[in-house]
Design a protein around this motif. Sequence first.
Motif, PDB file in Angstrom:
ATOM      1  N   GLY A  46     -68.061  36.755   5.575  1.00  0.00           N
ATOM      2  CA  GLY A  46     -67.531  36.238   6.535  1.00  0.00           C
ATOM      3  C   GLY A  46     -68.299  35.463   7.719  1.00  0.00           C
ATOM      4  O   GLY A  46     -68.112  34.341   8.386  1.00  0.00           O
ATOM      5  N   PHE A  47     -69.286  36.132   8.178  1.00  0.00           N
ATOM      6  CA  PHE A  47     -70.222  35.479   9.310  1.00  0.00           C
ATOM      7  C   PHE A  47     -71.532  35.778   8.787  1.00  0.00           C
ATOM      8  O   PHE A  47     -72.116  36.599   9.122  1.00  0.00           O
ATOM      9  CB  PHE A  47     -69.797  36.555  10.377  1.00  0.00           C
ATOM     10  CG  PHE A  47     -68.345  36.777  10.857  1.00  0.00           C
ATOM     11  CD1 PHE A  47     -68.025  35.797  12.098  1.00  0.00           C
ATOM     12  CD2 PHE A  47     -67.347  37.443  10.450  1.00  0.00           C
ATOM     13  CE1 PHE A  47     -66.595  35.905  12.411  1.00  0.00           C
ATOM     14  CE2 PHE A  47     -66.245  37.307  10.704  1.00  0.00           C
ATOM     15  CZ  PHE A  47     -65.513  36.439  11.914  1.00  0.00           C
ATOM     16  N   ALA A  48     -71.936  34.620   7.990  1.00  0.00           N
ATOM     17  CA  ALA A  48     -73.109  34.842   7.319  1.00  0.00           C
ATOM     18  C   ALA A  48     -74.401  34.894   8.160  1.00  0.00           C
ATOM     19  O   ALA A  48     -75.173  35.605   7.784  1.00  0.00           O
ATOM     20  CB  ALA A  48     -73.177  33.781   5.989  1.00  0.00           C
TER      21      ALA A  48
ATOM     22  N   SER B 230     -77.736  39.181   6.014  1.00  0.00           N
ATOM     23  CA  SER B 230     -76.851  39.715   5.020  1.00  0.00           C
ATOM     24  C   SER B 230     -76.812  38.854   3.713  1.00  0.00           C
ATOM     25  O   SER B 230     -76.909  39.285   2.429  1.00  0.00           O
ATOM     26  CB  SER B 230     -75.605  40.177   5.376  1.00  0.00           C
ATOM     27  OG  SER B 230     -75.258  38.833   6.228  1.00  0.00           O
TER      28      SER B 230
ATOM     29  N   VAL C 218     -69.531  32.143   4.765  1.00  0.00           N
ATOM     30  CA  VAL C 218     -68.919  31.193   5.937  1.00  0.00           C
ATOM     31  C   VAL C 218     -69.687  31.380   6.918  1.00  0.00           C
ATOM     32  O   VAL C 218     -69.910  32.461   7.669  1.00  0.00           O
ATOM     33  CB  VAL C 218     -67.356  31.799   6.128  1.00  0.00           C
ATOM     34  CG1 VAL C 218     -66.790  31.034   7.358  1.00  0.00           C
ATOM     35  CG2 VAL C 218     -66.633  32.006   4.923  1.00  0.00           C
ATOM     36  N   GLU C 219     -69.892  30.350   7.794  1.00  0.00           N
ATOM     37  CA  GLU C 219     -70.660  30.276   8.975  1.00  0.00           C
ATOM     38  C   GLU C 219     -70.099  29.189   9.762  1.00  0.00           C
ATOM     39  O   GLU C 219     -69.947  28.073   9.300  1.00  0.00           O
ATOM     40  CB  GLU C 219     -72.022  30.146   8.596  1.00  0.00           C
ATOM     41  CG  GLU C 219     -73.312  29.831   9.904  1.00  0.00           C
ATOM     42  CD  GLU C 219     -73.095  30.990  10.988  1.00  0.00           C
ATOM     43  OE1 GLU C 219     -73.106  32.247  10.573  1.00  0.00           O
ATOM     44  OE2 GLU C 219     -72.792  30.496  11.960  1.00  0.00           O
TER      45      GLU C 219
ATOM     46  N   ASP D  25     -71.888  27.835  12.771  1.00  0.00           N
ATOM     47  CA  ASP D  25     -72.768  27.172  13.624  1.00  0.00           C
ATOM     48  C   ASP D  25     -73.632  26.111  12.535  1.00  0.00           C
ATOM     49  O   ASP D  25     -74.113  26.708  11.595  1.00  0.00           O
ATOM     50  CB  ASP D  25     -73.782  28.093  14.232  1.00  0.00           C
ATOM     51  CG  ASP D  25     -74.603  27.472  14.913  1.00  0.00           C
ATOM     52  OD1 ASP D  25     -74.402  26.779  16.018  1.00  0.00           O
ATOM     53  OD2 ASP D  25     -75.944  27.489  14.641  1.00  0.00           O
TER      54      ASP D  25
ATOM     55  N   THR E 228     -77.333  26.966  11.995  1.00  0.00           N
ATOM     56  CA  THR E 228     -77.192  28.173  11.281  1.00  0.00           C
ATOM     57  C   THR E 228     -76.856  27.727   9.680  1.00  0.00           C
ATOM     58  O   THR E 228     -77.650  28.508   8.635  1.00  0.00           O
ATOM     59  CB  THR E 228     -76.331  29.185  11.762  1.00  0.00           C
ATOM     60  OG1 THR E 228     -76.586  29.221  13.411  1.00  0.00           O
ATOM     61  CG2 THR E 228     -76.646  30.591  11.156  1.00  0.00           C
TER      62      THR E 228
ATOM     63  N   ARG F 166     -67.258  26.300   8.483  1.00  0.00           N
ATOM     64  CA  ARG F 166     -66.187  26.538   8.893  1.00  0.00           C
ATOM     65  C   ARG F 166     -65.972  26.917  10.475  1.00  0.00           C
ATOM     66  O   ARG F 166     -66.620  27.814  10.740  1.00  0.00           O
ATOM     67  CB  ARG F 166     -64.989  27.240   8.160  1.00  0.00           C
ATOM     68  CG  ARG F 166     -64.752  26.609   6.695  1.00  0.00           C
ATOM     69  CD  ARG F 166     -64.035  25.483   6.841  1.00  0.00           C
ATOM     70  NE  ARG F 166     -63.605  24.963   5.404  1.00  0.00           N
ATOM     71  CZ  ARG F 166     -62.577  25.318   4.900  1.00  0.00           C
ATOM     72  NH1 ARG F 166     -61.508  25.687   5.649  1.00  0.00           N
ATOM     73  NH2 ARG F 166     -62.184  24.808   3.854  1.00  0.00           N
ATOM     74  N   GLN F 167     -65.077  26.325  11.234  1.00  0.00           N
ATOM     75  CA  GLN F 167     -65.057  27.052  12.422  1.00  0.00           C
ATOM     76  C   GLN F 167     -64.552  28.277  12.564  1.00  0.00           C
ATOM     77  O   GLN F 167     -64.579  29.070  13.623  1.00  0.00           O
ATOM     78  CB  GLN F 167     -64.383  25.840  13.303  1.00  0.00           C
ATOM     79  CG  GLN F 167     -64.886  24.805  14.011  1.00  0.00           C
ATOM     80  CD  GLN F 167     -66.008  25.041  14.639  1.00  0.00           C
ATOM     81  OE1 GLN F 167     -66.206  25.868  15.627  1.00  0.00           O
ATOM     82  NE2 GLN F 167     -67.285  24.548  14.204  1.00  0.00           N
TER      83      GLN F 167
ATOM     84  N   VAL G 206     -63.217  31.914  10.134  1.00  0.00           N
ATOM     85  CA  VAL G 206     -63.034  32.552   9.212  1.00  0.00           C
ATOM     86  C   VAL G 206     -61.844  32.439   8.443  1.00  0.00           C
ATOM     87  O   VAL G 206     -61.431  32.485   7.179  1.00  0.00           O
ATOM     88  CB  VAL G 206     -63.635  33.966   9.354  1.00  0.00           C
ATOM     89  CG1 VAL G 206     -63.526  35.030   7.994  1.00  0.00           C
ATOM     90  CG2 VAL G 206     -65.157  34.035   9.411  1.00  0.00           C
TER      91      VAL G 206
ATOM     92  N   ASP H  53     -68.929  40.700   9.338  1.00  0.00           N
ATOM     93  CA  ASP H  53     -70.057  41.098  10.408  1.00  0.00           C
ATOM     94  C   ASP H  53     -69.948  40.211  11.703  1.00  0.00           C
ATOM     95  O   ASP H  53     -70.790  39.454  11.848  1.00  0.00           O
ATOM     96  CB  ASP H  53     -71.397  41.204   9.881  1.00  0.00           C
ATOM     97  CG  ASP H  53     -72.281  41.638  10.792  1.00  0.00           C
ATOM     98  OD1 ASP H  53     -72.121  42.210  11.706  1.00  0.00           O
ATOM     99  OD2 ASP H  53     -73.476  41.303  10.364  1.00  0.00           O
ATOM    100  N   PRO H  54     -68.738  40.153  12.377  1.00  0.00           N
ATOM    101  CA  PRO H  54     -68.485  39.388  13.510  1.00  0.00           C
ATOM    102  C   PRO H  54     -69.273  39.283  14.720  1.00  0.00           C
ATOM    103  O   PRO H  54     -70.177  40.672  14.781  1.00  0.00           O
ATOM    104  CB  PRO H  54     -67.055  39.215  13.681  1.00  0.00           C
ATOM    105  CG  PRO H  54     -66.849  40.852  13.496  1.00  0.00           C
ATOM    106  CD  PRO H  54     -67.816  41.199  12.402  1.00  0.00           C
TER     107      PRO H  54
END
Length: 337
Positions: A6-8, A20, A44-45, A47, A50, A78-79, A81, A106-107
């Motif tokens: 979710g927060f790559a 990850s 999903v990211e 920035d 990034t 995406r802005q 998740v 992993d936010p």
Amino acid sequence: MVYVDGFAGPGRYSGGEDGSPIIALKALAAHGRKLQSVFEFHFVERDRRTVDALTANIAALRDEGLVVPSTSISVHPRQSVEEAYDQTIAPRLAQTPGAPAFALVDPFGWTGIPMRIMASLMNRSSTELLLNFMFEEINRFLSHKDQPENFDALFGCPDWRKADTLSGHARKNFLHDLYRDQLRRAAGARYVRSFEMLNDRGASDYFLFFATRSLLGLRKMKEAMWRIDPAGGMRFSDATNFNQQVLFEPKPDTRLLRRMIEAQFSGTRATVRDVELFVLEDTAFHAGHYKKVLKEMEGTGHLTPVSPPPKRRAGTYPDPDLTLDFAARHSPLSLTD
Ligand SMILES: C[S@@+](CC[C@H](N)C(=O)[O-])C[C@H]1O[C@@H](n2cnc3c(N)ncnc32)[C@H](O)[C@@H]1O
């Protein structure tokens, strides 16, 4: 098999450490068995830079031949998740209901990871969730006037407000237990375990929550957690129940496991399978650990197998249906132990 991060993040950091997404792709490439499955990775990211770094790092991995050929990799810039999940990932998971999925969440904080997404993930037959619960930040911002809606979404209930009157350990335990119980109650996870990560001052930095409906998933996750080398300076423990906290060490504390098994089974009869289920579901230990304890107990006469097959070797438990007779706790045997 579907893997969702979710927060790559960038996949690789300037110091050279893998993030990850790259860790997961490399783990698949290093898998010892020839796998027939098709693999699908969703990263999903938010920035933009990034995302570019991640895309480049994945391409470099492909060039090195470290991506399994039957793998599809999607990077979702995406802005949020939630948006990526609702619009792309959830519909894709719905198309592949039998595919096992693993979701890493992993936010940086606590927003954008509502309990309803965890419930949607757990609604599938085989999904494992590993979520970073940023306790330190959550604790600091809990009373912030702009945050109630976000915390309602995170916990999936309004009860976190009760932490207002608590402090110190009582507050930490309350918030941890509320999240754990909500993963069971509101998200429908059958098994939940949490791991407390301690910083170098020994303070609680964050918790990793693991949730699944699959006993096999639980078994595998525990084996993986016990395999982690704590040498990196990070200490962590199983914190699912604070009054039974177990530090992960290279040599597990089997005396503690023995006390737990005795407390549960002394004076009763139970099969090897019963003991295994108890150890997996209700303790920090994994299935491999308890056989050592049973062997020790059999050796000291604290348990006796009931009608074992004639060829059985003492101290071995390959048959899950073997019944064990556990001596009563205050028998003369335990007094002389
Ligand atoms: C804690 S880092 C993730 C680290 C990563 N798991 C790793 O092992 O390298 C959080 C990442 O999530 C991204 N991010 C933060 N909020 C986001 C959101 N709402 N949606 C998608 N990505 C987000 C950040 O840009 C950052 O790269």
